[in-house]
Scaffold this active site. Structure first.
Site, short mmCIF file in Angstrom:
data_model
loop_
_atom_site.label_atom_id
_atom_site.label_comp_id
_atom_site.label_asym_id
_atom_site.label_seq_id
_atom_site.Cartn_x
_atom_site.Cartn_y
_atom_site.Cartn_z
N ASP A 28 4.24 5.24 3.37
CA ASP A 28 5.35 4.12 3.11
C ASP A 28 5.76 4.03 1.74
O ASP A 28 6.08 3.03 0.98
CB ASP A 28 4.97 2.67 3.67
N GLU A 76 7.76 2.18 7.06
CA GLU A 76 7.75 1.08 7.64
C GLU A 76 9.39 0.77 7.80
O GLU A 76 9.78 0.53 6.79
CB GLU A 76 6.96 0.02 7.15
N LYS A 133 7.48 3.82 11.64
CA LYS A 133 6.60 2.78 12.12
C LYS A 133 7.25 1.62 12.13
O LYS A 133 7.50 1.08 11.12
CB LYS A 133 5.18 3.25 11.71
N LYS A 136 2.19 -2.01 10.66
CA LYS A 136 1.62 -1.72 9.17
C LYS A 136 0.66 -0.25 9.49
O LYS A 136 0.49 0.61 8.80
CB LYS A 136 0.59 -2.85 8.94
N VAL A 161 1.22 3.11 0.01
CA VAL A 161 1.14 1.87 -0.60
C VAL A 161 1.41 0.81 0.64
O VAL A 161 1.95 1.33 1.90
CB VAL A 161 2.14 1.25 -1.55
N THR A 162 0.80 -0.35 0.80
CA THR A 162 -0.18 -0.86 -0.07
C THR A 162 -1.72 -0.47 0.18
O THR A 162 -2.10 -0.57 1.30
CB THR A 162 -0.02 -2.39 -0.47
N CYS A 166 -0.99 -1.37 4.62
CA CYS A 166 -0.52 -0.29 5.48
C CYS A 166 -1.64 0.79 5.36
O CYS A 166 -1.55 1.67 6.27
CB CYS A 166 0.72 0.07 5.28
N GLN A 206 -21.02 0.64 3.39
CA GLN A 206 -22.09 1.04 4.59
C GLN A 206 -21.90 2.52 5.13
O GLN A 206 -21.97 2.66 6.24
CB GLN A 206 -21.52 0.18 5.68
#
Ligand code: TIU
Length: 225
Positions: A28, A76, A133, A136, A161-162, A166, A206
């Site tokens: 995007d 987007e 799209k 997001k 971005v961002t 997204c 993680q």
């Protein structure tokens, strides 16, 4: 592409990728998010916060083109009749202009309008994939999964971005679909610097719960090796 494998310095650990199975995905980088008068600014954001991602993406894009990586750009946006724009998205918040309203770069976040286009510095080549799209995430209601499968892609280098919207949504979608996602930290940006930082931490925490985080210099080094 002679040397098919490259190791990228990344967190939580280095990752070795088969370049022939790796795509660069640029999320995007549209005038609607990057420039005054577009969707991002109508939401009340300072679009100047996103400029820092352009140069790092441009250097990675140049290197990716040079070695022949599959390059995917996403945008987007919505159809002119708004049939793919849920009322819940259009009605949300109190923006100065809503999705579909006329603005200085054409109708806000509508396909085919000037604001919907990708910024000139990162403009796609005719040979590159462009995914339109409505959401997001880049997988929702798009042909992206089919295209990646067609090219035998297993790994995604992700920037754009961002960071927390997204980019994160797309990385989460991709991770659940089995892709190794390596996010280029300086090739991402947010209207909120603290969300950028945390958005990257969420990906690599993680043991790399959603993926890996690297930077543009490390990608260039790995591609040059
Ligand atoms: N508002 C915001 O931060 N982002 C979006 O609405 N879309 C993307 O991130 N591309």
């Amino acid at each position: 592409m002679t040397n098919l494998n490259g190791t990228i310095a990344a967190e939580p650990e280095p990752i070795t990728l088969d370049w022939s199975r790796t795509a660069l995905v640029i999320i995007d980088m549209q005038r609607d998010f990057m420039e005054p008068g577009g969707f991002g600014e109508t939401l009340g954001n300072d679009v100047g916060q996103l400029v820092r991602a352009v140069k790092p993406i441009a250097t990675v894009l140049q290197a990716a083109r040079a070695v022949g990586l599959l390059v995917v750009h996403t945008r987007e946006g919505h159809l002119p009749d708004l049939s793919d724009a849920p009322p819940a998205k259009i009605e949300r918040g109190a923006p100065r202009l809503r999705i579909g309203d006329p603005g200085p770069m054409g109708r806000i976040l509508i396909r085919g309008e000037a604001g919907h286009d990708i910024i000139p510095e990162l403009y796609p080549l005719d040979s590159e994939v462009v995914i339109d799209k409505p959401g997001k995430g880049a997988f929702y209601a798009t042909e992206l999964g089919d295209i990646l499968q067609k090219y035998g892609i297993e790994n995604l280098l992700v920037c754009g971005v961002t960071t927390e919207v997204c980019v994160n949504t797309t990385v989460r979608e991709a991770n659940d679909r089995g892709y190794r996602c390596v996010v280029i930290s300086d090739g991402c940006a947010s209207y909120f610097p603290e969300f950028h930082e945390m958005g990257l931490k969420m990906i690599k925490a993680q043991g790399g719960i959603f993926g890996w985080v690297t930077d543009s210099a490390a990608v260039l080094e790995a591609l040059a090796a």
